[in-house]
Scaffold this motif. Structure first.
Motif, mmCIF file in Angstrom:
data_model
loop_
_atom_site.group_PDB
_atom_site.id
_atom_site.type_symbol
_atom_site.label_atom_id
_atom_site.label_comp_id
_atom_site.label_asym_id
_atom_site.label_seq_id
_atom_site.Cartn_x
_atom_site.Cartn_y
_atom_site.Cartn_z
ATOM 1 N N PRO A 47 43.064 -0.184 14.575
ATOM 2 C CA PRO A 47 43.149 -0.065 13.115
ATOM 3 C C PRO A 47 41.822 0.326 12.476
ATOM 4 O O PRO A 47 41.792 0.684 11.313
ATOM 5 C CB PRO A 47 43.588 -1.465 12.669
ATOM 6 N N TRP A 48 40.733 0.292 13.229
ATOM 7 C CA TRP A 48 39.420 0.633 12.689
ATOM 8 C C TRP A 48 39.142 2.126 12.733
ATOM 9 O O TRP A 48 38.150 2.588 12.199
ATOM 10 C CB TRP A 48 38.320 -0.128 13.429
ATOM 11 N N ASP A 49 39.991 2.886 13.409
ATOM 12 C CA ASP A 49 39.797 4.333 13.491
ATOM 13 C C ASP A 49 40.361 4.998 12.246
ATOM 14 O O ASP A 49 41.545 4.859 11.935
ATOM 15 C CB ASP A 49 40.475 4.902 14.737
ATOM 16 N N HIS A 50 39.516 5.739 11.540
ATOM 17 C CA HIS A 50 39.933 6.414 10.304
ATOM 18 C C HIS A 50 40.937 7.528 10.584
ATOM 19 O O HIS A 50 41.881 7.715 9.833
ATOM 20 C CB HIS A 50 38.722 6.992 9.571
ATOM 21 N N ASP A 51 40.704 8.284 11.645
ATOM 22 C CA ASP A 51 41.611 9.370 12.038
ATOM 23 C C ASP A 51 42.017 9.085 13.481
ATOM 24 O O ASP A 51 41.310 9.435 14.428
ATOM 25 C CB ASP A 51 40.901 10.717 11.909
#
Length: 109
Positions: free
Chosen positions: A46-50
């Motif tokens: 969930p911490w990955d923006h893309d």
């Protein structure tokens, strides 16, 4: 010192390739968070923006490290986070430490 595109975790996420006297060290930053992402490189966080781009960057950088035997620093792994990436089928595995592979120069020289 060379920057390497690793965008996905954040828009400008960057890995760093250090070179000295023929030795290399790839600093992966937040390319992966847990050894489980090596066994399952398509898993997202969930911490990955893309998330799509983060998976592509992870696969590309892990494949490069594994195929060329580039030692890596991965700070989400146990201290000191230095080791190698190995291919395991369509996935990867962590080998802690910087023991030389045949033909490698001393990575800490």
């Amino acid at each position: 010192m060379h920057t390497v595109d690793a965008a996905g975790h954040t828009p400008g996420h960057t890995a760093i390739l250090l070179r000295s006297r023929g030795a290399r060290l790839l600093c992966l930053g937040d390319t992966f968070y847990d050894p489980l992402q090596l066994a399952h490189p398509d898993w997202r966080t969930p911490w990955d923006h893309d998330q799509v781009r983060s998976v592509a960057a992870r696969r590309r950088l892990l494949a490069w490290a594994a195929d060329e035997g580039v030692p890596v620093h991965a700070y989400h792994l146990p201290f000191p986070g230095l080791g190698r990436i190995e291919r395991r089928g369509g996935a990867f595995a962590w080998r802690p430490g910087l023991q030389d592979r045949p033909g490698d120069s001393d990575p800490l020289r």
